[in-house]
Design a protein around this motif. Structure first.
Motif, PDB file in Angstrom:
ATOM      1  N   LYS A  42       0.805  -1.167  -0.277  1.00 47.10           N
ATOM      2  CA  LYS A  42       0.039  -0.122   0.070  1.00 47.10           C
ATOM      3  C   LYS A  42       1.004   1.205   0.017  1.00 47.10           C
ATOM      4  O   LYS A  42       0.417   2.183  -0.457  1.00 47.10           O
ATOM      5  CB  LYS A  42      -1.015  -0.027   1.140  1.00 47.10           C
ATOM      6  CG  LYS A  42      -2.011  -0.970   1.047  1.00 47.10           C
ATOM      7  CD  LYS A  42      -3.151  -0.792   2.276  1.00 47.10           C
ATOM      8  CE  LYS A  42      -4.296  -1.657   1.905  1.00 47.10           C
ATOM      9  NZ  LYS A  42      -4.041  -3.339   1.954  1.00 47.10           N
ATOM     10  N   VAL A  96       2.086   3.478  -3.284  1.00 44.98           N
ATOM     11  CA  VAL A  96       1.258   4.241  -3.871  1.00 44.98           C
ATOM     12  C   VAL A  96       1.549   5.457  -5.118  1.00 44.98           C
ATOM     13  O   VAL A  96       2.715   5.883  -4.814  1.00 44.98           O
ATOM     14  CB  VAL A  96       0.110   5.030  -2.988  1.00 44.98           C
ATOM     15  CG1 VAL A  96       0.997   5.873  -2.136  1.00 44.98           C
ATOM     16  CG2 VAL A  96      -0.830   5.942  -3.619  1.00 44.98           C
ATOM     17  N   GLU A  97       1.066   5.467  -6.163  1.00 50.19           N
ATOM     18  CA  GLU A  97       1.693   6.428  -7.275  1.00 50.19           C
ATOM     19  C   GLU A  97       0.787   7.507  -7.408  1.00 50.19           C
ATOM     20  O   GLU A  97      -0.487   7.390  -7.527  1.00 50.19           O
ATOM     21  CB  GLU A  97       1.901   5.598  -8.528  1.00 50.19           C
ATOM     22  CG  GLU A  97       3.227   4.789  -8.481  1.00 50.19           C
ATOM     23  CD  GLU A  97       3.162   3.839  -9.827  1.00 50.19           C
ATOM     24  OE1 GLU A  97       2.576   4.405 -10.665  1.00 50.19           O
ATOM     25  OE2 GLU A  97       4.291   3.103  -9.850  1.00 50.19           O
ATOM     26  N   VAL A  98       1.309   8.857  -7.440  1.00 48.12           N
ATOM     27  CA  VAL A  98       0.418  10.120  -7.529  1.00 48.12           C
ATOM     28  C   VAL A  98       1.252  10.695  -8.848  1.00 48.12           C
ATOM     29  O   VAL A  98       2.342  11.112  -8.521  1.00 48.12           O
ATOM     30  CB  VAL A  98       0.556  11.013  -6.451  1.00 48.12           C
ATOM     31  CG1 VAL A  98      -0.577  12.154  -6.709  1.00 48.12           C
ATOM     32  CG2 VAL A  98      -0.145  10.085  -5.257  1.00 48.12           C
ATOM     33  N   LYS A 113      -7.707  10.850  -5.336  1.00 51.72           N
ATOM     34  CA  LYS A 113      -6.305  11.584  -5.289  1.00 51.72           C
ATOM     35  C   LYS A 113      -6.242  13.130  -5.734  1.00 51.72           C
ATOM     36  O   LYS A 113      -5.755  13.940  -5.064  1.00 51.72           O
ATOM     37  CB  LYS A 113      -5.361  10.672  -6.199  1.00 51.72           C
ATOM     38  CG  LYS A 113      -4.910   9.442  -5.847  1.00 51.72           C
ATOM     39  CD  LYS A 113      -4.027   8.410  -6.649  1.00 51.72           C
ATOM     40  CE  LYS A 113      -3.883   7.206  -6.259  1.00 51.72           C
ATOM     41  NZ  LYS A 113      -3.080   6.541  -7.261  1.00 51.72           N
ATOM     42  N   TYR A 137      -7.830  15.245  -3.122  1.00 48.49           N
ATOM     43  CA  TYR A 137      -6.782  15.248  -1.747  1.00 48.49           C
ATOM     44  C   TYR A 137      -5.709  16.460  -2.342  1.00 48.49           C
ATOM     45  O   TYR A 137      -5.550  17.399  -1.611  1.00 48.49           O
ATOM     46  CB  TYR A 137      -6.041  14.262  -1.621  1.00 48.49           C
ATOM     47  CG  TYR A 137      -6.415  13.042  -0.854  1.00 48.49           C
ATOM     48  CD1 TYR A 137      -7.159  13.397   0.365  1.00 48.49           C
ATOM     49  CD2 TYR A 137      -6.485  11.796  -1.316  1.00 48.49           C
ATOM     50  CE1 TYR A 137      -8.061  12.218   1.234  1.00 48.49           C
ATOM     51  CE2 TYR A 137      -6.982  10.744  -0.413  1.00 48.49           C
ATOM     52  CZ  TYR A 137      -7.745  10.974   0.659  1.00 48.49           C
ATOM     53  OH  TYR A 137      -8.174   9.927   1.652  1.00 48.49           O
ATOM     54  N   ASN A 147      -7.364   3.755   4.360  1.00 44.04           N
ATOM     55  CA  ASN A 147      -5.890   3.849   3.821  1.00 44.04           C
ATOM     56  C   ASN A 147      -5.699   5.460   3.806  1.00 44.04           C
ATOM     57  O   ASN A 147      -6.267   6.301   2.982  1.00 44.04           O
ATOM     58  CB  ASN A 147      -5.728   3.407   2.317  1.00 44.04           C
ATOM     59  CG  ASN A 147      -4.358   3.423   1.979  1.00 44.04           C
ATOM     60  OD1 ASN A 147      -3.511   3.972   2.819  1.00 44.04           O
ATOM     61  ND2 ASN A 147      -4.051   2.917   0.796  1.00 44.04           N
ATOM     62  N   GLU A 169      -2.666   7.603   0.549  1.00 41.25           N
ATOM     63  CA  GLU A 169      -2.999   8.477  -0.726  1.00 41.25           C
ATOM     64  C   GLU A 169      -3.076   9.829  -0.518  1.00 41.25           C
ATOM     65  O   GLU A 169      -2.218  10.586  -1.144  1.00 41.25           O
ATOM     66  CB  GLU A 169      -4.285   7.893  -1.305  1.00 41.25           C
ATOM     67  CG  GLU A 169      -4.145   6.726  -2.194  1.00 41.25           C
ATOM     68  CD  GLU A 169      -5.650   6.600  -2.985  1.00 41.25           C
ATOM     69  OE1 GLU A 169      -6.483   7.425  -2.823  1.00 41.25           O
ATOM     70  OE2 GLU A 169      -5.449   5.738  -3.757  1.00 41.25           O
ATOM     71  N   ALA A 223       0.633  10.647   0.547  1.00 37.81           N
ATOM     72  CA  ALA A 223       1.464  10.653  -1.007  1.00 37.81           C
ATOM     73  C   ALA A 223       1.137  11.999  -1.640  1.00 37.81           C
ATOM     74  O   ALA A 223       2.239  12.558  -2.370  1.00 37.81           O
ATOM     75  CB  ALA A 223       1.222   9.332  -1.568  1.00 37.81           C
ATOM     76  N   VAL A 224       0.125  12.506  -1.546  1.00 36.57           N
ATOM     77  CA  VAL A 224      -0.387  13.756  -2.321  1.00 36.57           C
ATOM     78  C   VAL A 224       0.067  14.854  -1.846  1.00 36.57           C
ATOM     79  O   VAL A 224       0.608  15.656  -2.369  1.00 36.57           O
ATOM     80  CB  VAL A 224      -2.022  13.647  -2.540  1.00 36.57           C
ATOM     81  CG1 VAL A 224      -2.415  15.139  -3.192  1.00 36.57           C
ATOM     82  CG2 VAL A 224      -2.383  12.533  -3.427  1.00 36.57           C
ATOM     83  N   LYS A 244       4.332  12.824   3.822  1.00 35.80           N
ATOM     84  CA  LYS A 244       5.009  12.240   2.357  1.00 35.80           C
ATOM     85  C   LYS A 244       6.357  11.550   2.661  1.00 35.80           C
ATOM     86  O   LYS A 244       6.443  10.701   1.980  1.00 35.80           O
ATOM     87  CB  LYS A 244       5.316  13.502   1.631  1.00 35.80           C
ATOM     88  CG  LYS A 244       5.320  13.223   0.120  1.00 35.80           C
ATOM     89  CD  LYS A 244       5.148  14.621  -0.768  1.00 35.80           C
ATOM     90  CE  LYS A 244       5.285  14.143  -2.209  1.00 35.80           C
ATOM     91  NZ  LYS A 244       5.007  15.645  -2.922  1.00 35.80           N
TER      92      LYS A 244
END
Length: 326
Positions: A112, A115-117, A217, A220, A239, A242, A245-246, A303
């Motif tokens: 988890k 995560v890709e943003v 996403k 966010y 979760n 996300e 990560a954003v 982050k």
């Protein structure tokens, strides 16, 4: 390599059904996610010499206690597993306790975190904020459940007195509740704009209701503060990675049983705020609004927490690639 995927359901875990499934599909490898221990399926994999893995494996203390009550069933099933890729060392230890061979258990991390943003998502979120939210201070509450919106709406009333430009963005967890949440807002005399309406938020708009799917996403990225729902009622949380990560400052409630390790980890790094009740929600939002440096630091720490724990996907792929044939 084929560029397509076929989806079918696994059969009920009874020998004849599992055997027919194997004869039909002739799998080369079996990869189980998290904690699905199916004795007949595992036994059939062993019998047919199909490499079997449990990846992103997690096992709560409660589940481990239940499995320990049936060792004659669980230990033989786990004997057919080639390797268990556990999320944490605690998970690895619990799998060993219920009968997994120590040499077959490795701690490879939680997928988890990977995560890709994309920068495009961030840009879209910032553009949305500029185009539709008109410079408002945006408080996003994501993945809300029944009885949670009441809490956030009540908080909004009180925080609005201190932050006049506050805008509440609600993203219900389940699409079938979009209309229900809209009615709840209107019953509380709030002015609502639905995302699907395409309308802008005005100064008098209270709630922007995201009645779409797959845009979380981006939303966010459009927020100043993000509260991840499912955590103010005993659902077990959702979760938070996300949002982190954003780059949004992250808040969540007391009920985080489904993401216990992640919640504990992010709190140890002072990278999120846990709010136990409405009063703590109000205090946290006001504090973040009043101190932009604190708000920025919280987002940066969140982050960094995600980045520090990434890499599980690559480690698991390396482990599986020999049996897949890459």
């Amino acid at each position: 390599m084929q560029e397509s995927v076929e989806h079918v359901y696994l059969p009920y875990d009874i020998p004849c059904a599992v055997s027919r499934f194997m004869q039909c599909f002739k799998p080369r490898i079996a990869v189980i996610m998290e904690t699905e221990i199916w004795p007949n399926l595992f036994a059939c994999c062993g019998k047919n010499e199909i490499p079997l893995y449990i990846i992103n494996a997690r096992l709560s203390a409660k589940s481990a206690g239940g499995y320990q009550k049936i060792p004659a069933l669980i230990a033989p099933a786990l004997a057919h597993v080639k390797l268990i890729a556990a999320q944490t060392q605690d998970d690895a230890n619990r799998f060993a306790v219920i009968g997994a061979k120590i040499e077959t258990v490795k701690t490879l991390g939680n997928v988890k975190f990977d995560v890709e943003v994309s920068s495009e998502i961030i840009s879209q979120g910032l553009q949305l904020k500029a185009d539709l939210f008109g410079g408002r201070f945006v408080w996003l509450v994501a993945s809300t459940h029944k009885d949670e919106e009441v809490i956030f709406l009540e908080s909004y009333k009180k925080i609005k007195q201190k932050i006049p430009e506050l805008l509440l963005v609600i993203v219900p967890r389940h699409p079938e509740r979009f209309v229900e949440v809209k009615k709840l807002c209107e019953q509380n005399q709030f002015k609502v704009v639905m995302r699907t309406s395409g309308e802008m938020c005005h100064q008098y708009t209270d709630v922007y209701l995201a009645d779409t799917m797959g845009e979380l996403k981006m939303l966010y990225a459009a927020s100043d503060v993000a509260f991840v729902g499912g955590s103010m009622v005993p659902v077990g949380g959702h979760n938070i990675l996300e949002a982190a990560a954003v780059g949004a400052p992250v808040l969540f409630g007391p009920y985080m049983a489904n993401f216990k390790e992640i919640a504990e980890g992010v709190l140890r790094q002072d990278a999120a705020i846990q709010c136990r009740d409405e009063g703590e929600i109000n205090s946290a939002i006001v504090a973040l609004y009043a101190d932009s440096a604190y708000k920025r630091l919280l987002a940066e720490k969140a982050k960094a927490f995600v980045l520090l724990n990434q890499g599980a996907v690559a480690r698991i792929f390396d482990m599986l690639s020999r049996d897949i044939g890459f």
